[in-house]
Scaffold this motif. Sequence first.
Motif, mmCIF file in Angstrom:
data_model
loop_
_atom_site.group_PDB
_atom_site.id
_atom_site.type_symbol
_atom_site.label_atom_id
_atom_site.label_comp_id
_atom_site.label_asym_id
_atom_site.label_seq_id
_atom_site.Cartn_x
_atom_site.Cartn_y
_atom_site.Cartn_z
ATOM 1 N N LEU A 54 -6.120 9.075 1.044
ATOM 2 C CA LEU A 54 -7.017 9.156 2.199
ATOM 3 C C LEU A 54 -6.670 10.382 3.055
ATOM 4 O O LEU A 54 -7.558 11.062 3.580
ATOM 5 C CB LEU A 54 -6.918 7.873 3.031
ATOM 6 C CG LEU A 54 -7.771 7.831 4.294
ATOM 7 C CD1 LEU A 54 -9.255 8.025 3.980
ATOM 8 C CD2 LEU A 54 -7.566 6.506 5.039
ATOM 9 N N ARG A 55 -5.389 10.670 3.162
ATOM 10 C CA ARG A 55 -4.934 11.856 3.911
ATOM 11 C C ARG A 55 -5.624 13.118 3.361
ATOM 12 O O ARG A 55 -6.173 13.935 4.103
ATOM 13 C CB ARG A 55 -3.411 11.959 3.780
ATOM 14 C CG ARG A 55 -2.756 13.110 4.524
ATOM 15 C CD ARG A 55 -1.240 13.075 4.289
ATOM 16 N NE ARG A 55 -0.647 11.850 4.786
ATOM 17 C CZ ARG A 55 -0.225 11.670 6.045
ATOM 18 N NH1 ARG A 55 -0.305 12.655 6.908
ATOM 19 N NH2 ARG A 55 0.283 10.516 6.422
ATOM 20 N N PHE B 159 -2.175 7.838 10.292
ATOM 21 C CA PHE B 159 -3.114 6.729 10.054
ATOM 22 C C PHE B 159 -2.603 5.479 10.756
ATOM 23 O O PHE B 159 -1.397 5.267 10.877
ATOM 24 C CB PHE B 159 -3.294 6.503 8.556
ATOM 25 C CG PHE B 159 -3.979 7.674 7.913
ATOM 26 C CD1 PHE B 159 -5.359 7.716 7.836
ATOM 27 C CD2 PHE B 159 -3.253 8.772 7.475
ATOM 28 C CE1 PHE B 159 -6.008 8.815 7.316
ATOM 29 C CE2 PHE B 159 -3.886 9.885 6.947
ATOM 30 C CZ PHE B 159 -5.266 9.908 6.861
ATOM 31 N N THR C 189 -1.404 0.388 7.214
ATOM 32 C CA THR C 189 -2.786 0.330 6.705
ATOM 33 C C THR C 189 -2.736 -0.328 5.328
ATOM 34 O O THR C 189 -1.725 -0.237 4.631
ATOM 35 C CB THR C 189 -3.426 1.729 6.588
ATOM 36 O OG1 THR C 189 -2.692 2.496 5.639
ATOM 37 C CG2 THR C 189 -3.446 2.458 7.923
ATOM 38 N N GLN D 211 -7.490 1.605 2.885
ATOM 39 C CA GLN D 211 -7.408 2.995 2.423
ATOM 40 C C GLN D 211 -8.512 3.290 1.411
ATOM 41 O O GLN D 211 -9.195 4.316 1.476
ATOM 42 C CB GLN D 211 -6.041 3.261 1.795
ATOM 43 C CG GLN D 211 -4.889 3.191 2.794
ATOM 44 C CD GLN D 211 -3.522 3.441 2.147
ATOM 45 O OE1 GLN D 211 -3.426 3.977 1.048
ATOM 46 N NE2 GLN D 211 -2.458 3.049 2.828
ATOM 47 N N THR E 19 -0.283 7.008 2.806
ATOM 48 C CA THR E 19 -1.750 7.112 2.806
ATOM 49 C C THR E 19 -2.204 8.451 2.197
ATOM 50 O O THR E 19 -3.073 9.140 2.740
ATOM 51 C CB THR E 19 -2.291 6.977 4.270
ATOM 52 O OG1 THR E 19 -1.506 6.018 4.952
ATOM 53 C CG2 THR E 19 -3.722 6.512 4.315
ATOM 54 N N TRP F 102 -7.641 7.235 12.110
ATOM 55 C CA TRP F 102 -6.693 8.339 11.973
ATOM 56 C C TRP F 102 -6.609 9.169 13.239
ATOM 57 O O TRP F 102 -7.525 9.163 14.069
ATOM 58 C CB TRP F 102 -7.036 9.224 10.774
ATOM 59 C CG TRP F 102 -8.421 9.798 10.711
ATOM 60 C CD1 TRP F 102 -9.523 9.212 10.158
ATOM 61 C CD2 TRP F 102 -8.862 11.073 11.211
ATOM 62 N NE1 TRP F 102 -10.610 10.044 10.278
ATOM 63 C CE2 TRP F 102 -10.238 11.198 10.902
ATOM 64 C CE3 TRP F 102 -8.235 12.131 11.866
ATOM 65 C CZ2 TRP F 102 -10.989 12.327 11.244
ATOM 66 C CZ3 TRP F 102 -8.982 13.253 12.200
ATOM 67 C CH2 TRP F 102 -10.333 13.342 11.884
ATOM 68 N N PRO G 15 0.824 -1.220 0.000
ATOM 69 C CA PRO G 15 0.000 0.000 0.000
ATOM 70 C C PRO G 15 0.852 1.261 0.000
ATOM 71 O O PRO G 15 2.069 1.199 0.237
ATOM 72 C CB PRO G 15 -0.775 -0.114 1.320
ATOM 73 C CG PRO G 15 0.036 -1.015 2.179
ATOM 74 C CD PRO G 15 0.794 -1.935 1.277
ATOM 75 N N ASP G 16 0.211 2.394 -0.254
ATOM 76 C CA ASP G 16 0.881 3.690 -0.139
ATOM 77 C C ASP G 16 1.200 3.923 1.337
ATOM 78 O O ASP G 16 0.301 4.124 2.154
ATOM 79 C CB ASP G 16 -0.053 4.782 -0.685
ATOM 80 C CG ASP G 16 0.473 6.166 -0.363
ATOM 81 O OD1 ASP G 16 1.660 6.296 -0.003
ATOM 82 O OD2 ASP G 16 -0.332 7.124 -0.459
ATOM 83 N N ILE H 211 -8.692 0.455 10.161
ATOM 84 C CA ILE H 211 -8.129 1.739 9.752
ATOM 85 C C ILE H 211 -8.757 2.887 10.542
ATOM 86 O O ILE H 211 -9.975 2.928 10.757
ATOM 87 C CB ILE H 211 -8.228 1.945 8.221
ATOM 88 C CG1 ILE H 211 -7.454 3.197 7.807
ATOM 89 C CG2 ILE H 211 -9.669 1.944 7.713
ATOM 90 C CD1 ILE H 211 -7.023 3.191 6.355
#
Length: 376
Positions: free
Chosen positions: A76-77, A93, A261, A266, A73, A241, A69-70, A239
Motif C-alpha cells: 500500500l505504501r 499508516f 492496519t 491494506q 504496509t 495515511w 499483516p505486513d 485505514i
Amino acid sequence: MTAETDRGAADRPQPKPGIDEIVAYVPGRSSVEGVEHPVKLSSNENILGSGPAAREAFLEAAQSLNLYPDSRTMALRAAVAARYRLEPERLVFGCGTDEILGRLVPQVYLEPGDNIVQGEYGFNAYGIGARACQAEVRFAPEPNLRLDVDEMLNCVDERTRLVYVTQPSNPAGTWITADEMARLQAGLPPAVMLVIDAAYAEFCTDPRFTDGLDLARSVSNVIVTHTFSKLHGLAALRIGWGYVPIEAAEAMERIRLPFNTSIAGQAAAIAALDDTAFQAESLALVERWRPWLTQQIGGLGLEVAPSGANFILVRFPTGAGRTAPEAYDFLAERGYIVRAVANYGLPDCLRITIGLEAHNRAVIDLLAEFLERSPR
Ligand SMILES: Cc1ncc(COP(=O)(O)O)c(C=O)c1O
C-alpha cells in the motif's frame, strides 16, 4: 462489600491528571427506537457503500485470517507513493487517520504544558489526543464557520507545538484557499508543525483548494493525512495515511503498534486506490446533490455553510421557533438520522451527510414539513 470496593479511592491506581476531564468522542447515531431501517446520514460515510474491487480484495483477505499483516504496509505504501508522487519512507499508516491525528502525532510532539491550536469548531479527536498528553487545546475563533488564518496565528505562543487544520472542516465543510494555507504555514515558527487533516479533501474540486500535500513536499513542518474511510467507502476497515517529515516518520515508526492496519484493510485500500470509477461515482453524487441541498435548504429559510465535503451544516436561525434539536427528533422519528453538533459548540445546527437522491429529496420534504411550509 468486596475487598476491592472496601478500599478508599486514594489507595487505587488513579488515571493521570486531566484524563477525567476529557469528553469522549461521540460517534454518529445509527439506530432509532421503533424505526426498522433508518437512513444514516450522521457519520459522513460513503452512501454508495464501497467499490467492487475493494470488496473483492476484502473477501480474498479471508484466506489469510491466521496471518499477521505486513507491519510496514509495503504494498500500500508503494501504491500511495506512486499515486500521489510522495516519498514512500515519509508515509505513515494508521488505524484510520484517527490514530495518526489523535495518537501518533500528539505522542511524538506534545509534552505536558504544551499546547495545540485548532479552529473553534474543529474536529474533536485532536483535542482528545492532546489532552491525553496533558497539553492545552486552544480554539481560534472561526467567523462565519470558516477558519481564519490571523485568528489561528494569534493563538500561537512559545508552547505551541501543533496547529491543526481540517481541510475541508468538520462539522462545517468550509475550507481555506491554498494561498491562505501557505500564509498560515509561513506565519508559524519553524518548530511548530502544521497538521492538515484532509479527510474530505477529495470532495472539493475548486481550483483554489489545497489538501496541503504541495506544502508538505516542500517544507519540513507540515503533516497531511488522508483517509480511505470517506471517498473510498472503507470506514469499517480503519485505514488511513499521513505524509510526514522524515524525522516524524521515524519517530512514529518507533512508537506505533506494530500491526495497526489489517491485511483486509491494506488489500482493500490498494484495490480502492485503483478503482477510479467508484471514486468518480462517489464524487459525482456529492457534486450533484450538494448544491441542490444547499439551495433547497436556503429556500426553506435555513442557512447552509458553503461545503467542500460530503455533508452540509444547516443552521436554524434563532427566534424562528423551530430549533435544531426539534428538527433532529422530527427527522429521526421518520427514519433519517442526522448529526446534532452541540458538542462542537453549535447547538443551533445539524450536520447532514449527502445521501442518495431519494434520501436528499426526503430530507428536504421533511424539513419543509417540519417548518410547515413547502420547498420553493
Ligand atoms: C475531519 C475528520 N478527520 C478524521 C476523521 C477520521 O477518519 P478515519 O479515522 O476513519 O480515517 C474523520 C472521521 O469522521 C473526520 O471527520
